[in-house]
Write a protein that holds these residues in place. Structure first.
Motif, PDB file in Angstrom:
ATOM      1  N   LYS A 109      40.781  94.001 106.676  1.00  0.00           N
ATOM      2  CA  LYS A 109      42.060  94.494 107.191  1.00  0.00           C
ATOM      3  C   LYS A 109      43.121  94.695 106.111  1.00  0.00           C
ATOM      4  N   GLU A 110      43.192  93.788 105.139  1.00  0.00           N
ATOM      5  CA  GLU A 110      44.180  93.866 104.065  1.00  0.00           C
ATOM      6  C   GLU A 110      43.526  93.490 102.738  1.00  0.00           C
ATOM      7  N   PRO A 111      42.575  94.293 102.275  1.00  0.00           N
ATOM      8  CA  PRO A 111      41.782  93.930 101.096  1.00  0.00           C
ATOM      9  C   PRO A 111      42.603  93.706  99.834  1.00  0.00           C
ATOM     10  N   ASP A 112      43.747  94.368  99.730  1.00  0.00           N
ATOM     11  CA  ASP A 112      44.592  94.194  98.554  1.00  0.00           C
ATOM     12  C   ASP A 112      45.207  92.799  98.481  1.00  0.00           C
ATOM     13  N   LYS A 113      45.137  92.046  99.570  1.00  0.00           N
ATOM     14  CA  LYS A 113      45.721  90.699  99.607  1.00  0.00           C
ATOM     15  C   LYS A 113      44.682  89.594  99.415  1.00  0.00           C
ATOM     16  N   LEU A 114      43.420  89.986  99.293  1.00  0.00           N
ATOM     17  CA  LEU A 114      42.369  88.979  99.124  1.00  0.00           C
ATOM     18  C   LEU A 114      42.396  88.422  97.706  1.00  0.00           C
ATOM     19  N   ASN A 115      42.434  87.109  97.601  1.00  0.00           N
ATOM     20  CA  ASN A 115      42.471  86.435  96.300  1.00  0.00           C
ATOM     21  C   ASN A 115      41.600  85.183  96.395  1.00  0.00           C
ATOM     22  N   MET A 116      40.396  85.242  95.824  1.00  0.00           N
ATOM     23  CA  MET A 116      39.446  84.133  95.903  1.00  0.00           C
ATOM     24  C   MET A 116      39.194  83.549  94.522  1.00  0.00           C
ATOM     25  N   ASP A 117      39.006  82.258  94.447  1.00  0.00           N
ATOM     26  CA  ASP A 117      38.656  81.601  93.187  1.00  0.00           C
ATOM     27  C   ASP A 117      37.349  82.180  92.656  1.00  0.00           C
ATOM     28  N   GLY A 118      37.340  82.527  91.380  1.00  0.00           N
ATOM     29  CA  GLY A 118      36.125  83.023  90.743  1.00  0.00           C
ATOM     30  C   GLY A 118      35.813  84.480  91.009  1.00  0.00           C
ATOM     31  N   ALA A 119      36.704  85.186  91.700  1.00  0.00           N
ATOM     32  CA  ALA A 119      36.478  86.601  92.013  1.00  0.00           C
ATOM     33  C   ALA A 119      37.667  87.439  91.532  1.00  0.00           C
ATOM     34  N   GLU A 120      37.427  88.728  91.366  1.00  0.00           N
ATOM     35  CA  GLU A 120      38.507  89.639  90.992  1.00  0.00           C
ATOM     36  C   GLU A 120      39.273  90.113  92.222  1.00  0.00           C
ATOM     37  N   THR A 121      40.544  90.364  92.063  1.00  0.00           N
ATOM     38  CA  THR A 121      41.331  91.042  93.098  1.00  0.00           C
ATOM     39  C   THR A 121      41.255  92.542  92.842  1.00  0.00           C
ATOM     40  N   LEU A 122      41.720  93.326  93.799  1.00  0.00           N
ATOM     41  CA  LEU A 122      41.758  94.778  93.588  1.00  0.00           C
ATOM     42  C   LEU A 122      42.679  95.143  92.433  1.00  0.00           C
ATOM     43  N   GLU A 123      43.756  94.393  92.255  1.00  0.00           N
ATOM     44  CA  GLU A 123      44.660  94.665  91.132  1.00  0.00           C
ATOM     45  C   GLU A 123      43.981  94.346  89.803  1.00  0.00           C
ATOM     46  N   ASP A 124      43.192  93.259  89.763  1.00  0.00           N
ATOM     47  CA  ASP A 124      42.412  92.946  88.556  1.00  0.00           C
ATOM     48  C   ASP A 124      41.488  94.105  88.230  1.00  0.00           C
ATOM     49  N   LEU A 125      40.822  94.600  89.264  1.00  0.00           N
ATOM     50  CA  LEU A 125      39.853  95.683  89.081  1.00  0.00           C
ATOM     51  C   LEU A 125      40.550  96.958  88.624  1.00  0.00           C
ATOM     52  N   LYS A 126      41.689  97.245  89.205  1.00  0.00           N
ATOM     53  CA  LYS A 126      42.466  98.423  88.815  1.00  0.00           C
ATOM     54  C   LYS A 126      42.835  98.351  87.342  1.00  0.00           C
ATOM     55  N   HIS A 127      43.285  97.193  86.907  1.00  0.00           N
ATOM     56  CA  HIS A 127      43.674  97.030  85.498  1.00  0.00           C
ATOM     57  C   HIS A 127      42.481  97.271  84.580  1.00  0.00           C
TER      58      HIS A 127
END
Length: 204
Positions: A109-127
């Motif tokens: 529903k709001e993938p841009d807000k997902l922040n999990m330990d040990g995983a990348e966020t969409l913003e991390d991936l964008k960068h």
């Protein structure tokens, strides 16, 4: 004008099993190899100058099949690997809903807000991804560039090239061996094709 051809990899073994792949190095199925060949045949008349690919095997093998057909150089990079999904990698959708119910709901529903330990966020991936894309666009002005990568990475690249917020990630779908095209025109970047799989009709 620089033209970017964005291609998702062919069907992998884990696509068939509906498992989250992320950065796990899964391989193409026989169908995935055929899909890649169909994409290569489609691109013969597109005057591609160079192909860039994720270094993960399912993407690189897709790109290699295309490269052999259109006879163009291929460069691989970990910069356009798929998102690191952390503990989700190797799980199927049912397991995600059972073990990570709330996080999975956020992802849908709001993938841009997902922040999990040990995983990348969409913003991390964008960068990570856009830094690489911007460099290869500068190096290949007025050329036709093919990029073979993964579903999440390619959607982030499309949004990044168009200057669209990551909150719209959920509004895009990319099938295996789909073709999307972004033209980098003098006045703006323009999406001219999205998730096209017309070259796969014979395989359906």
């Amino acid at each position: 004008m620089t033209k970017i051809f964005l291609i998702r990899h062919g069907q992998s073994e884990w696509n068939k099993l509906n498992k989250i792949q992320g950065q796990k190095n899964t391989i193409l199925t026989e169908l995935g190899e055929k899909q890649a060949a169909h994409m290569g045949n489609r691109l013969i008349e597109e005057n591609i100058d160079i192909i860039y690919s994720s270094d993960l095997k399912r993407a690189y093998d897709t790109a290699k099949i295309i490269s052999n057909i259109i006879n163009k150089p291929l460069i691989s990079s970990e910069a356009i690997r798929e998102i690191n999904f952390g503990q989700w990698e190797g799980l199927n959708t049912e397991e995600l809903q059972e073990k990570y119910k709330n996080q999975y709901r956020t992802w849908t529903k709001e993938p841009d807000k997902l922040n999990m330990d040990g995983a990348e966020t969409l913003e991390d991936l964008k960068h990570r991804g856009m830094k690489y894309i911007e460099n290869i666009v500068k190096e290949n002005q007025n050329k036709n560039i093919a990029i073979v990568s993964h579903g999440v990475m390619l959607k982030v690249i499309i949004l990044g090239l168009l200057g669209v917020e990551m909150s719209h990630y959920k509004n895009i779908s990319l099938n295996n061996v789909s073709l999307s095209i972004v033209e980098c025109r003098t006045y703006n970047n323009v999406l001219t094709l999205l998730n096209d799989t017309s070259h796969l009709k014979e395989l359906i």
